[in-house]
Motif scaffolding. Structure first.
Motif, short mmCIF file in Angstrom:
data_model
loop_
_atom_site.label_atom_id
_atom_site.label_comp_id
_atom_site.label_asym_id
_atom_site.label_seq_id
_atom_site.Cartn_x
_atom_site.Cartn_y
_atom_site.Cartn_z
N LEU A 1 0.84 -1.20 0.00
CA LEU A 1 0.00 0.00 0.00
C LEU A 1 0.87 1.25 0.00
O LEU A 1 1.91 1.29 0.67
N ASN B 1 -3.33 0.88 -3.93
CA ASN B 1 -3.01 -0.54 -3.89
C ASN B 1 -2.04 -0.83 -5.03
O ASN B 1 -2.42 -0.82 -6.19
N THR C 1 -4.79 0.37 -8.06
CA THR C 1 -6.05 1.08 -7.83
C THR C 1 -5.94 1.89 -6.54
O THR C 1 -5.08 1.63 -5.69
N LYS C 2 -6.85 2.84 -6.39
CA LYS C 2 -6.90 3.62 -5.15
C LYS C 2 -8.01 3.06 -4.26
O LYS C 2 -9.08 2.69 -4.73
N GLN C 3 -7.75 2.99 -2.98
CA GLN C 3 -8.72 2.44 -2.05
C GLN C 3 -9.50 3.54 -1.34
O GLN C 3 -10.72 3.49 -1.23
N ASP C 4 -8.80 4.52 -0.84
CA ASP C 4 -9.44 5.65 -0.15
C ASP C 4 -9.00 6.94 -0.82
O ASP C 4 -7.85 7.10 -1.24
#
Length: 213
Positions: free
Chosen positions: A167, A201, A206-209
């Protein structure tokens, strides 16, 4: 019966109206005239109060210069390269869409500026925001690419980016400087500011938050 030559016909009776009467009716008294003038004054004052209230509402809504909102609404990760061995590293490009939402009744012209992307307390990328203009009651959209790299980090083993866990925690900061021009009669300088936090991630790219404030 003979008429007397010395006799004269009687003059017609003339009617003289009283001094307190006019052709249309009774002449208003002084107290009535004063009452009428007072009513007119009251009407004028009420009209002035209403006009002042309308102008005050107009000024508070239309002429008030609000600070526009700046925000990153989307992020795409490209050209990602990273390592999570003994020396974690990362190198990537963030393709972002920055919006400047202007709720004013006049244009907001902003100057070019440079935003920053942080990993922990270290700047790992810079955002070049060009000069632009957000029209009245509209949103200006800007596409900004940011190259992000771990090279500026002094030690990638103990940074708070959590690279080793797959992360990447980043935050970005942008502050614009410009003027709101309303009806070409009033100009106010405003400085909209943005702080966005994102967790990428690395394995899924990809983006998580992605909260912004």
């Amino acid at each position: 019966m003979q008429e007397d030559p010395q006799a004269k016909p009687l003059a017609p009776v003339e009617y003289y109206p009283r001094s307190d009467m006019e052709f249309g009716g009774i002449k208003p008294t002084a107290s009535q005239r004063k009452e009428k003038s007072s009513k007119c004054l009251v009407y004028v004052l009420v009209g002035m109060v209403i006009q002042g209230a309308v102008l005050l509402i107009f000024a508070s809504i239309v002429l008030r210069a609000r600070t526009p909102d700046v925000e990153i609404v989307s992020v795409t990760v490209r050209n990602l390269k990273y390592g999570n061995s003994s020396a974690p590293s990362f190198n990537l490009t963030l393709v972002t869409e920055v919006t400047v939402e202007n709720s004013n009744f006049g244009d907001f012209k902003f100057e070019n500026t440079t935003g920053t992307v942080w990993c922990g307390s270290v700047v790992v990328g810079k955002m070049k925001i060009p000069t632009g203009r957000a029209q009245a009651r509209a949103t200006e959209r800007l596409n900004v690419s940011v190259d992000v790299s771990s090279l500026p980090l002094p030690d990638t083993k103990n940074v708070s980016c959590n690279i080793s866990s797959g992360l990447l925690e980043l935050n970005s900061h942008v502050k614009l400087s410009g003027k709101v021009s309303i009806m070409n009669i009033m100009k106010r300088r405003r400085h909209p500011e943005m702080n966005c936090f994102m967790t990428l991630n690395l394995t899924g790219q990809t983006k998580q938050d992605f909260p912004c404030e």
